[in-house]
Write an enzyme that holds these catalytic residues in place. Structure first.
Site, PDB file in Angstrom:
ATOM      1  N   SER A 162      25.123  94.513  19.543  1.00 30.91           N
ATOM      2  CA  SER A 162      25.640  95.122  18.433  1.00 30.91           C
ATOM      3  C   SER A 162      26.775  95.282  17.566  1.00 30.91           C
ATOM      4  O   SER A 162      28.289  94.208  17.934  1.00 30.91           O
ATOM      5  CB  SER A 162      26.140  96.900  19.011  1.00 30.91           C
ATOM      6  OG  SER A 162      25.876  98.130  17.859  1.00 30.91           O
ATOM      7  N   TYR A 168      30.591 102.934  24.062  1.00 31.62           N
ATOM      8  CA  TYR A 168      29.313 102.290  23.192  1.00 31.62           C
ATOM      9  C   TYR A 168      30.233 101.092  23.292  1.00 31.62           C
ATOM     10  O   TYR A 168      29.330  99.537  23.221  1.00 31.62           O
ATOM     11  CB  TYR A 168      28.151 103.010  23.203  1.00 31.62           C
ATOM     12  CG  TYR A 168      27.303 101.990  22.172  1.00 31.62           C
ATOM     13  CD1 TYR A 168      26.096 101.669  23.114  1.00 31.62           C
ATOM     14  CD2 TYR A 168      27.220 101.856  20.863  1.00 31.62           C
ATOM     15  CE1 TYR A 168      25.005 101.305  22.462  1.00 31.62           C
ATOM     16  CE2 TYR A 168      26.381 100.712  20.575  1.00 31.62           C
ATOM     17  CZ  TYR A 168      25.308 100.502  21.400  1.00 31.62           C
ATOM     18  OH  TYR A 168      23.944  99.859  20.617  1.00 31.62           O
TER      19      TYR A 168
END
Ligand SMILES: NC(=O)c1ccc[n+]([C@@H]2O[C@H](COP(=O)([O-])OP(=O)(O)OC[C@H]3O[C@@H](n4cnc5c(N)ncnc54)[C@H](OP(=O)(O)O)[C@@H]3O)[C@@H](O)[C@H]2O)c1
Length: 253
Positions: free
Chosen positions: A147, A160
């Site tokens: 990400s 996350y």
């Protein structure tokens, strides 16, 4: 010499293909001119059935299953698909945590398990098969999805972001460890993209004003995979990656 690209793959497993980015990539890759076999994997059987109807092979898997079951699943898969030469690891979850408040640590652990430990475990189970292909002169591909938040963290999704930074670090070192083999370690680095990832947090409506539409994102990513890029980033994630690389950090490795 033409770059080694996803067009060289004969059989592609996409783990986390029942929705969002994984599903879109699985369908797009199955339509490539090279027509690889694509195996879509995830937990939701109804979604897998729908993909079977689109002529994809399917595999029901919970990536958080114990290591023994994962090993058995991977071994059976390789027996069934000896040509399996690419794995895209798209399974992921995301929670918001505010450490000023009462944090549900079981969610923190779950996020690390799904986004990092399960991905690393699965990769370790595929490597012996890919090394065997390499010894036969055949390329293969390990493609985790990290990400942009693994490069530049978001405090809203604090754990996350950390899980994706860990996966980035692992992917970078794994590429180095395998550099004298034909196992290609790539990294897909999405920006905020239309998907079901944020549904559980109730932020989907707000984020939908900023996210990259899934179709646009899928096209950019498949183009990157076909070009043989090592880092396949798009949108804001591509901007952040460029700044990171301009800082010369990759040159140090
Ligand atoms: N969308 C974004 O903005 C964005 C941005 C950067 C990175 N990413 C990353 O891109 C990847 C795909 O996310 P997405 O946005 O497409 O989200 P998504 O639509 O929620 O898809 C997540 C996928 O992960 C699978 N999954 C979750 N837990 C699993 C488990 N225990 N076992 C097996 N499969 C599991 C889900 O399948 P089942 O529920 O059927 O198991 C689903 O197919 C993730 O790694 C995510 O972190 C997304």
């Amino acid at each position: 010499m033409a770059p080694v690209s996803i067009d060289n793959a004969k059989c592609v497993l996409v783990i986390g293909a029942t929705s969002g980015i994984g599903r879109a990539l699985a369908l797009a890759i199955s339509s490539l001119p090279s027509h690889p076999t694509v195996i879509a994997a995830g937990r939701r059987q109804d979604r897998l059935k729908e993909l079977q109807e689109k002529n994809l092979e399917t595999l029901q898997i919970d990536v958080t299953a114990d290591l023994g079951s994962l090993k058995q699943t991977v071994e059976s898969l390789i027996v069934k698909y000896p040509n399996l030469d690419a794995v895209i690891l798209s399974s992921g979850i995301q929670y918001m945590h505010d450490f000023k408040k009462d944090v549900d640590i079981s969610q923190v652990i779950r996020e690390i398990n799904v986004n990092y430990l399960a991905v690393v475990s699965l990769i370790s189970l595929f490597i012996p098969h890919f090394l065997k292909l390499s010894a036969e002169g055949r390329p293969s591909f390990i493609i985790p999805i990290t990400s942009g938040l693994g490069l530049l963290p978001s405090p809203l999704v604090i754990n996350y972001s950390a899980s994706k930074a860990a996966l980035r670090s692992f992917t970078t070192s794994l590429r180095k460890q395998l550099e004298d083999t034909k196992v290609n370690v790539l990294e897909i680095i999405p920006p905020l993209v239309e998907s079901e990832l944020h549904d559980e947090q109730g932020t989907t409506e707000r984020l939908s004003k900023f996210w990259m539409p899934l179709d646009e994102y899928t096209k950019l990513t498949v183009d990157g995979l076909r070009k043989g890029d090592i880092h396949i980033a798009a949108g804001r994630a591509a901007e952040v990656l460029e700044k990171f690389e301009k800082g010369g950090l990759n040159g140090l490795f």
